[in-house]
Design an enzyme around this catalytic site. Sequence first.
Site, PDB file in Angstrom:
ATOM      1  N   CYS A   1     -54.360 -37.457  -3.272  1.00 49.10           N
ATOM      2  CA  CYS A   1     -53.801 -36.271  -3.055  1.00 49.10           C
ATOM      3  C   CYS A   1     -53.352 -35.696  -4.386  1.00 49.10           C
ATOM      4  O   CYS A   1     -53.624 -34.778  -4.982  1.00 49.10           O
ATOM      5  CB  CYS A   1     -52.703 -36.110  -1.948  1.00 49.10           C
ATOM      6  SG  CYS A   1     -51.658 -34.925  -1.890  1.00 49.10           S
TER       7      CYS A   1
ATOM      8  N   TYR B   1      -9.027 -22.494 -38.527  1.00 45.71           N
ATOM      9  CA  TYR B   1      -9.703 -21.360 -38.137  1.00 45.71           C
ATOM     10  C   TYR B   1      -8.912 -20.026 -38.746  1.00 45.71           C
ATOM     11  O   TYR B   1      -9.160 -18.956 -38.417  1.00 45.71           O
ATOM     12  CB  TYR B   1     -10.314 -20.996 -36.748  1.00 45.71           C
ATOM     13  CG  TYR B   1      -9.198 -21.206 -35.812  1.00 45.71           C
ATOM     14  CD1 TYR B   1      -7.914 -20.389 -35.745  1.00 45.71           C
ATOM     15  CD2 TYR B   1      -9.377 -22.144 -34.801  1.00 45.71           C
ATOM     16  CE1 TYR B   1      -7.214 -20.318 -34.627  1.00 45.71           C
ATOM     17  CE2 TYR B   1      -8.349 -22.212 -33.763  1.00 45.71           C
ATOM     18  CZ  TYR B   1      -7.084 -21.460 -33.859  1.00 45.71           C
ATOM     19  OH  TYR B   1      -6.263 -21.609 -32.845  1.00 45.71           O
TER      20      TYR B   1
ATOM     21  N   CYS C   1     -48.418 -33.592   4.791  1.00 50.52           N
ATOM     22  CA  CYS C   1     -48.183 -33.367   3.182  1.00 50.52           C
ATOM     23  C   CYS C   1     -48.617 -32.069   3.225  1.00 50.52           C
ATOM     24  O   CYS C   1     -49.665 -31.694   3.511  1.00 50.52           O
ATOM     25  CB  CYS C   1     -49.421 -34.284   2.385  1.00 50.52           C
ATOM     26  SG  CYS C   1     -49.361 -33.861   0.714  1.00 50.52           S
TER      27      CYS C   1
ATOM     28  N   LYS D   1     -15.883 -21.443 -30.661  1.00 46.98           N
ATOM     29  CA  LYS D   1     -14.806 -21.534 -30.138  1.00 46.98           C
ATOM     30  C   LYS D   1     -14.466 -23.051 -29.592  1.00 46.98           C
ATOM     31  O   LYS D   1     -14.856 -23.383 -28.368  1.00 46.98           O
ATOM     32  CB  LYS D   1     -14.750 -20.587 -29.112  1.00 46.98           C
ATOM     33  CG  LYS D   1     -13.287 -20.440 -28.373  1.00 46.98           C
ATOM     34  CD  LYS D   1     -13.202 -19.171 -27.416  1.00 46.98           C
ATOM     35  CE  LYS D   1     -11.822 -19.085 -26.739  1.00 46.98           C
ATOM     36  NZ  LYS D   1     -11.200 -20.413 -26.222  1.00 46.98           N
TER      37      LYS D   1
ATOM     38  N   ASP E   1     -12.771 -26.326 -28.031  1.00 44.44           N
ATOM     39  CA  ASP E   1     -11.928 -26.580 -26.887  1.00 44.44           C
ATOM     40  C   ASP E   1     -11.015 -27.508 -27.067  1.00 44.44           C
ATOM     41  O   ASP E   1     -11.352 -28.714 -26.731  1.00 44.44           O
ATOM     42  CB  ASP E   1     -13.012 -26.465 -25.699  1.00 44.44           C
ATOM     43  CG  ASP E   1     -12.251 -26.497 -24.437  1.00 44.44           C
ATOM     44  OD1 ASP E   1     -11.049 -25.841 -24.531  1.00 44.44           O
ATOM     45  OD2 ASP E   1     -12.900 -27.050 -23.446  1.00 44.44           O
TER      46      ASP E   1
ATOM     47  N   LYS F   1     -17.008 -15.674 -24.421  1.00 45.41           N
ATOM     48  CA  LYS F   1     -17.292 -16.847 -23.577  1.00 45.41           C
ATOM     49  C   LYS F   1     -18.742 -16.929 -23.107  1.00 45.41           C
ATOM     50  O   LYS F   1     -19.243 -16.036 -22.839  1.00 45.41           O
ATOM     51  CB  LYS F   1     -16.382 -16.977 -22.323  1.00 45.41           C
ATOM     52  CG  LYS F   1     -14.686 -16.685 -22.534  1.00 45.41           C
ATOM     53  CD  LYS F   1     -14.230 -17.876 -23.509  1.00 45.41           C
ATOM     54  CE  LYS F   1     -13.609 -18.857 -22.429  1.00 45.41           C
ATOM     55  NZ  LYS F   1     -12.490 -18.491 -21.755  1.00 45.41           N
TER      56      LYS F   1
ATOM     57  N   CYS G   1     -46.818 -39.088   1.009  1.00 42.54           N
ATOM     58  CA  CYS G   1     -47.985 -38.929   1.443  1.00 42.54           C
ATOM     59  C   CYS G   1     -48.715 -40.052   1.244  1.00 42.54           C
ATOM     60  O   CYS G   1     -49.067 -40.675   0.477  1.00 42.54           O
ATOM     61  CB  CYS G   1     -48.575 -37.475   0.725  1.00 42.54           C
ATOM     62  SG  CYS G   1     -50.365 -37.459   0.896  1.00 42.54           S
TER      63      CYS G   1
ATOM     64  N   GLU H   1     -17.670 -17.391 -34.916  1.00 46.10           N
ATOM     65  CA  GLU H   1     -17.083 -18.774 -35.103  1.00 46.10           C
ATOM     66  C   GLU H   1     -17.266 -19.285 -33.715  1.00 46.10           C
ATOM     67  O   GLU H   1     -17.093 -18.627 -32.816  1.00 46.10           O
ATOM     68  CB  GLU H   1     -15.523 -18.537 -35.378  1.00 46.10           C
ATOM     69  CG  GLU H   1     -15.429 -17.992 -36.689  1.00 46.10           C
ATOM     70  CD  GLU H   1     -14.166 -17.968 -37.166  1.00 46.10           C
ATOM     71  OE1 GLU H   1     -13.081 -18.868 -36.664  1.00 46.10           O
ATOM     72  OE2 GLU H   1     -13.523 -17.303 -38.142  1.00 46.10           O
TER      73      GLU H   1
ATOM     74  N   CYS I   1     -52.214 -31.603   0.967  1.00 49.57           N
ATOM     75  CA  CYS I   1     -53.547 -32.204   1.450  1.00 49.57           C
ATOM     76  C   CYS I   1     -53.510 -32.271   2.917  1.00 49.57           C
ATOM     77  O   CYS I   1     -54.574 -32.556   3.462  1.00 49.57           O
ATOM     78  CB  CYS I   1     -53.890 -33.647   0.641  1.00 49.57           C
ATOM     79  SG  CYS I   1     -52.806 -34.874   1.497  1.00 49.57           S
TER      80      CYS I   1
HETATM   81  S1  IVH Z   1      -8.756 -17.337 -33.454  1.00 44.19           S
HETATM   82  C1  IVH Z   1      -4.207 -18.298 -31.651  1.00 44.19           C
HETATM   83  N1  IVH Z   1     -10.855 -18.899 -33.753  1.00 44.19           N
HETATM   84  O1  IVH Z   1      -9.108 -20.481 -28.719  1.00 44.19           O
HETATM   85  C2  IVH Z   1      -5.310 -17.237 -31.614  1.00 44.19           C
HETATM   86  N2  IVH Z   1      -9.194 -19.453 -31.906  1.00 44.19           N
HETATM   87  O2  IVH Z   1      -8.750 -18.770 -25.950  1.00 44.19           O
HETATM   88  C3  IVH Z   1      -6.324 -17.473 -32.769  1.00 44.19           C
HETATM   89  N3  IVH Z   1      -9.853 -21.396 -30.444  1.00 44.19           N
HETATM   90  O3  IVH Z   1      -5.667 -20.388 -28.500  1.00 44.19           O
HETATM   91  C4  IVH Z   1      -7.671 -17.102 -32.308  1.00 44.19           C
HETATM   92  N4  IVH Z   1     -11.722 -21.697 -31.742  1.00 44.19           N
HETATM   93  O4  IVH Z   1      -6.838 -22.168 -30.117  1.00 44.19           O
HETATM   94  C5  IVH Z   1      -9.814 -18.532 -33.041  1.00 44.19           C
HETATM   95  N5  IVH Z   1     -12.629 -20.157 -33.929  1.00 44.19           N
HETATM   96  C6  IVH Z   1     -11.402 -19.872 -33.425  1.00 44.19           C
HETATM   97  C7  IVH Z   1     -11.214 -20.596 -32.503  1.00 44.19           C
HETATM   98  C8  IVH Z   1     -10.147 -20.437 -31.607  1.00 44.19           C
HETATM   99  C9  IVH Z   1     -11.030 -22.020 -30.716  1.00 44.19           C
HETATM  100  C10 IVH Z   1      -8.944 -21.321 -29.569  1.00 44.19           C
HETATM  101  C11 IVH Z   1      -7.177 -21.147 -29.962  1.00 44.19           C
HETATM  102  C12 IVH Z   1      -6.979 -20.108 -29.006  1.00 44.19           C
HETATM  103  C13 IVH Z   1      -8.021 -20.087 -27.926  1.00 44.19           C
HETATM  104  C14 IVH Z   1      -7.941 -18.952 -27.187  1.00 44.19           C
END
Ligand code: IVH
Length: 704
Positions: free
Chosen positions: A459, A251, A436, A120, A122, A342, A454, A118, A439
Amino acid sequence: MDKKIAKNRIEKLKQEIDYHRRQYHVYDRESISAAALDSLKMELFRLENEFPELITADSPTQRVGGEALAKFQKVVHTRPMISLYDAFSEEDMRDWEKRNINYLADRGEVPASLYYCELKLDGLAANLRYENGVFVQGATRGDGKVGEDITLNLRTIESLPLRLFEPTEKELAALGLKGEEIKKLLSLLKGGVIEVRGETIMSKQTLADLNKQYALEGRPLLANTRNGAAGSLRQLDPKVAAERRLEFYAYDLILGDYERGEVVGSRAAADKLVELLGFKRVTDNKLCRGLAEVFAFQRHWEEKRDKLPFFIDGVVVKYDDLSLWPRLGTVGKAPRYMMAYKFSAEQATTKLIDVVWQVGRTGTLTPTAILEPIKVGGVTVGRSTLHNLDEIERLGLRLGDTVIIERAGDVIPKVVAALPNLRTGREKIIHAPLHCPRCGAEVSRAGEDVAYRCLNKNCYAVALRRLGHFASKGALDIEGLGPKIVEQLVDEGLLEDAADIFSLRREDLIGLEGFAEKKADKLVAAIKLRQAVPLSRFLFALGILHIGEESAQTIAAYLSESISAAVCRPQELLQTAKNHSLDDWSALADVGPVVAASLLAFWHSADTAELFAKFEKSGLKLLLSLPAGGNLSGKTFVLTGSLSSLTRQEAKDKIKAKGGKTKESVSRSLDYLVVGEEPGSKLKEAEKLGVKIISEEEFLKLIQ
Ligand code: IVH
């Protein structure tokens, strides 16, 4: 209106409005215009005003409302909101897999290798509680055990359903759920507790739009999407969250008191199920068979994350078999079941080894930092532009400095700072060149101009023309390296001479404007195809003064005889060529004294020695012409019109491979004129001179 009729109408309106909400916020489809939807909401609002006792928590009119809170209430999570362990390399991931295999083996259980990967996101994690299908409470993670009640803020998020949608039995069966499991799920929807966890985020577009608006209004700007999301959810006044247009992506799904895996066994199926319940989910998530596929997924998104509408900082790798969550258990702060893999950091430190000056189209000299190669933002960086001397001064750079390199997203890596405290005293001041580097002409900086230039107008143009010719059709014929790309690569400081072409790597190209992964791979592959080239083509490609395609063939045949091998290295060729005298060259057919003098000068020049040393290093191999004895040995050919089964270049190569020669114009001594479709004036000329004329078919027989 009669209350019974109103109740009916309100129920229908809520369903209709929620249907269109789902289409728009979950599936990105506009099933009704915003104005028509507003009109339905208005009608609902009026009816609820008339009969306030009919207002329910799941009504869309209740998304934004309520007074600002004095403080957030604490919420004790029914199950702790655990955190995740981070992996930063393939090795970390392999170790994780190994540990789990051993853990399961110790308990006599079978290991699994099907992963659900999945993105991740932010943002800020939230836990949503639904009782009897209705959203009743939303909380932040807090310390994992106790969070804060942010229900009012979460209600403002349109992609979050206020009432869970009820999937049909057929839809659930399609996810792989069995009869008993379907029953359990439907009963929880009607009369139980379902919790959904996910990430609350602000899209990149929303951040840009809001900041544009805030700038106009003179309000402070949001630093980034993460702060945009987290900051608004922590506001006590829900109107702030409403204005921020946040989104919620699910998620994780907790079904009553069941363990994960008990009702829905597969994580991939659970992900699809949340969508059926009315949530938005990340549709790029993917099932991967084995870690190799997981690594490819992670790499893909590290490179492509800029194309996403939201920020991600890695991928979360989970077992598809959800029953492994309880079976593998927890270690320390996080479950063994999943891992956050990560992306590599977007900043790193390295050494500034050298600064070289590139000459641009207008003669501008641009400094490029040569760095000790370092991995940053997912790619290895060995060089980066420094723009001009002012930039070098602004950063206070010295040769030998430790510097901070940044590569955020897809952008070109740059030096953002030097770390002067780490100096040893041996660092050197960087000066602009007086001449240069290409050249040797004088360099100047006029008035306010930040750039050094130059002064030799030819050139840059000459360099471009030389490189363009080297890669062109009749020469090395490198697909994808046309004049425009040559110019771009010269401007980027990646090409200075023909030998540099062979040291172009994928990582040099990715990140340049217009160079996505595919295009970079294609060009690198096309160059690789020319790592071994017929000598005659190579000689023509070098652009030696007065040497055309025909004389290149003659010279190639001559040199091939001296070397008498099928393949040779560039240095070997140069050595052999240098052994021949002016008289040797002049004695060749097609080569007069002027051409011979040009050849001699070329083979003995210092630039040629340098270039050939670079060719040698690049691993280039030269294929020598077949010694006389090919069945077309000594025969000359001219081609006219287009051939249907092969290109003109292919035909020429075939002739050469058989020991024949191609010419551009018809003369009495010509052996064959090959006639394709729509022949030109050469046909008439050949008829007049009595030259043998052959069709494509006859030609093919000849070269077979
Ligand atoms: S599962 C609470 N799946 O990443 C733990 N987390 O660095 C559940 N996050 O606090 C983890 N996308 O908020 C999961 N596809 C995903 C996610 C995800 C973002 C976040 C989550 C967690 C943080 C951990």
